[in-house]
Design an enzyme around this catalytic site. Structure first.
Site, PDB file in Angstrom:
ATOM      1  N   HIS A   1       4.490   5.041  -1.481  1.00 14.19           N
ATOM      2  CA  HIS A   1       4.071   6.113  -2.371  1.00 14.19           C
ATOM      3  C   HIS A   1       4.708   5.988  -3.752  1.00 14.19           C
ATOM      4  O   HIS A   1       4.125   6.406  -4.756  1.00 14.19           O
ATOM      5  CB  HIS A   1       4.374   7.462  -1.734  1.00 14.19           C
ATOM      6  CG  HIS A   1       3.486   7.765  -0.571  1.00 14.19           C
ATOM      7  ND1 HIS A   1       3.889   7.600   0.728  1.00 14.19           N
ATOM      8  CD2 HIS A   1       2.186   8.160  -0.516  1.00 14.19           C
ATOM      9  CE1 HIS A   1       2.888   7.904   1.525  1.00 14.19           C
ATOM     10  NE2 HIS A   1       1.846   8.252   0.808  1.00 14.19           N
TER      11      HIS A   1
ATOM     12  N   CYS B   1     -10.087   5.304   0.034  1.00 13.52           N
ATOM     13  CA  CYS B   1      -9.139   5.860  -0.950  1.00 13.52           C
ATOM     14  C   CYS B   1      -7.762   5.202  -0.865  1.00 13.52           C
ATOM     15  O   CYS B   1      -6.832   5.635  -1.526  1.00 13.52           O
ATOM     16  CB  CYS B   1      -8.994   7.370  -0.774  1.00 13.52           C
ATOM     17  SG  CYS B   1      -8.288   7.871   0.804  1.00 13.52           S
TER      18      CYS B   1
ATOM     19  N   ARG C   1      -6.844  16.745  -0.143  1.00 10.39           N
ATOM     20  CA  ARG C   1      -6.308  16.510   1.204  1.00 10.39           C
ATOM     21  C   ARG C   1      -5.341  17.628   1.567  1.00 10.39           C
ATOM     22  O   ARG C   1      -4.494  18.014   0.759  1.00 10.39           O
ATOM     23  CB  ARG C   1      -5.583  15.158   1.231  1.00 10.39           C
ATOM     24  CG  ARG C   1      -4.970  14.820   2.579  1.00 10.39           C
ATOM     25  CD  ARG C   1      -4.467  13.397   2.599  1.00 10.39           C
ATOM     26  NE  ARG C   1      -3.318  13.194   1.722  1.00 10.39           N
ATOM     27  CZ  ARG C   1      -2.783  11.989   1.455  1.00 10.39           C
ATOM     28  NH1 ARG C   1      -3.326  10.901   1.971  1.00 10.39           N
ATOM     29  NH2 ARG C   1      -1.739  11.874   0.667  1.00 10.39           N
TER      30      ARG C   1
END
Length: 570
Positions: free
Chosen positions: A190, A516, A344
């Protein structure tokens, strides 16, 4: 001049002064005994430290005038620091003991905080963290302990560290960093994703850099080739400045694709969306020519709030509230001006830690396989219901889709839908305006989801393939672990077959499908996905123009040829 070789995590070149982040430290408060003669000096130290922190809070109160939320927080802290009953208890217990004032203060703070947490009163329970926070500052002053503050990083710095948390990266993204150089971290971590989103050059898997590079050194981060250069000579610096100018020219060339639709050489349209995690990134996505937002990572809102320099406790509570979420989601939808936005639901856990009174995340031996994403939300249904309420209200202001992360069974989807319906019932009872028919889809990011894609398609309005987790779960390789980085293979045949199966089942069910994960923006994998039939790709905003240019140079038949060869090769 020293050259360190690593792995490129985010392309680009940056030159700046090194800001070396030290290893995490913990405040140590030993149970040290003192003599009767030392009592007076101990109390004097306490009074001085208390006065220092009160002065700091007073200054912050003054600076926060006009900001109601911040002012209330500082006022609360000021009152706590001047609470006569608490301070009386500290002094009385210190008089009766033979331990240092720091030890007594720490013990009394924790006892008071625990009483608040067990009070049964939600407001008082929330104040427990405030007590720990503000008297923790007094303890730091007493002990002359100065922990690293991520807010201290200046603009234009090159971050040099063993590792940084995704939440720290959110804070750092606002510093206009020249680059990031880390010992740990994977290209699909991330931190890497955020670096790419904000156009920050980054190189990971660098050995011994925190001990070799000194604070203030001039450092070049070359994210194009995976190199970091410490204390380069003048010729080297000039050479890299020329490269930076060339990159700027290339960005200008790509800028013509920002306002163009993505179309292959033979005229087949693609939809190119953006992956974002904040209002600021949504604005960047629009500027970069995104057709919409294919993934809004809502967990980054809570991670960002938990790093607030104003008040971690208040920020967390605020971030989880329906009203706070609603305002952010509404703003993102309005920014995108009717373009589709897929948000999300909370994907916390794993490497995305959010500490909150409202969301208990326990330490786990194997967090990536543990209570995270939809699993965590389903055991905290009130949190998920609150998020659904905020989302349904915000949907009135744009084109919203809701996506459930880390789905592994049909039952999880059904359970989430039940909670969604309860959210609608509450909104109706509260006479709040909301949109009823918001599509709810899932992320396919485990082998389990891909294998039962035919079953999940019956319960889902759309699929989005999250390739980052799909790869690591399928081939058993932690994408954050540099020791096994060479084994992280997005072209592994098992991964390709699972993606192909998911696409086929979505087509049979007649539901939209997109990708994605990071595969969507890397040239070779993007072409493979296009050949498999994917026509909607979501990626870091900075990659959008480049992807549009690449698609304009190739035909669909050529894409299919690439896919066929890849799927049939071992």
């Amino acid at each position: 001049m020293n050259i360190f070789l690593g792995v490129s995590a985010s392309t680009g070149i940056g030159i700046g002064k090194a800001f070396v982040i030290p290893e995490a430290e913990k405040r140590q408060i030993p149970a040290k005994r003192i003599s009767l003669e030392e009592k007076a000096s101990e109390l004097a130290k306490f009074d001085k430290s208390l006065a220092n922190v009160i002065a700091q809070i007073s200054a912050q109160m003054e600076a926060a005038k006009g900001n109601k939320v911040q002012s209330e927080i500082f006022e609360t802290y000021y009152l706590m620091l001047n609470d006569p009953e608490f301070l009386k208890g500290v002094r009385q217990n210190f008089d009766k003991s033979d331990y240092t004032i720091a030890y007594i203060l720490d013990q009394e703070t924790e006892k008071y905080a625990e009483r608040l947490e067990s009070s049964g009163n939600e407001y008082l329970a929330e104040r427990a963290q405030d007590i720990r926070d503000i008297f923790g500052r007094v303890l730091d002053d007493l002990l002359d302990f100065h922990p690293f503050n991520i807010e201290d990083v200046p603009d234009g710095a090159v971050i040099v560290a063993r590792a940084i948390n995704p939440s720290d990266t959110i804070v750092l993204s606002k510093r206009k960093l020249a680059g990031i150089a880390l010992i740990e971290g994977g290209i699909s971590s991330h931190v890497a994703i955020l670096a790419r989103n904000f156009g920050i050059p980054a190189v990971f898997a660098l050995d011994k850099i925190t001990s070799s590079i000194k604070h203030g050194d001039t450092v070049i981060v070359d994210g194009n080739v995976g190199e970091v250069i410490d204390e380069p000579d003048n010729d080297c610096i000039e050479n890299y400045r020329q490269k930076i100018m060339q990159e700027e020219e290339a960005r200008k060339r790509l800028a013509i694709f920002r306002d163009k639709k993505a179309v292959t050489k033979d005229g087949v349209p693609f939809t190119i969306m953006a992956n974002v995690g904040s209002v600021e990134e949504a604005r960047i996505a629009l500027q970069e020519g995104a057709d919409g937002i294919g993934l809004f990572r809502s967990e980054f809102l809570f991670m960002d709030a938990s790093n607030s320099s104003v008040s971690k406790a208040h920020a967390r509570v605020s971030a989880f509230s329906e009203e706070s979420q609603f305002k952010v989601y509404k703003e993102v939808l309005e920014i995108m001006k009717g373009k589709p936005v897929t948000i999300r639901t909370l994907d916390a856990g794993g490497d995305k830690i959010i500490n909150s009174q409202e969301l208990k995340i326990e330490a786990e031996k194997n967090p990536l396989m543990g209570l995270r994403a939809i699993r965590l939300s389903l055991v905290n249904p009130s949190q998920l219901k609150t998020q659904f309420k905020a989302l349904f209200r915000a949907a009135v202001y744009g084109n919203l889709k809701i996506m459930l992360p880390l789905i592994t069974s049909v039952e999880q989807v059904r359970e989430a839908k039940i909670i969604a319906n309860k959210a609608k019932e509450e909104l109706s009872a509260e006479n709040k305006v909301y949109k009823d028919n918001v599509p709810i889809g899932i992320m396919v990011e485990t082998a389990a989801a891909a294998i039962i894609a035919d079953c999940l398609a019956k319960e889902s309005d759309f699929f989005s393939i999250g390739t980052n987790d799909l790869i690591q779960y399928t081939i058993g390789v932690d994408r954050e672990n540099t020791s096994v980085l060479a084994l992280y293979d997005e072209f592994h045949l098992a991964v390709k077959r699972l993606i192909k199966r998911t696409i086929e089942e979505a087509d049979k069910a007649g539901i939209p499908i997109s990708v994605c994960g990071e595969m969507a923006s890397r040239k070779d994998s993007m072409l493979l996905l296009g050949g498999m039939g994917i026509r909607c790709l979501s990626m870091s905003p900075k990659e959008i123009s480049k992807t549009k240019e690449q698609l304009s140079k190739i035909t669909v038949d050529e894409l299919k040829e690439i896919s066929t060869k890849s799927l049939n090769s071992l």
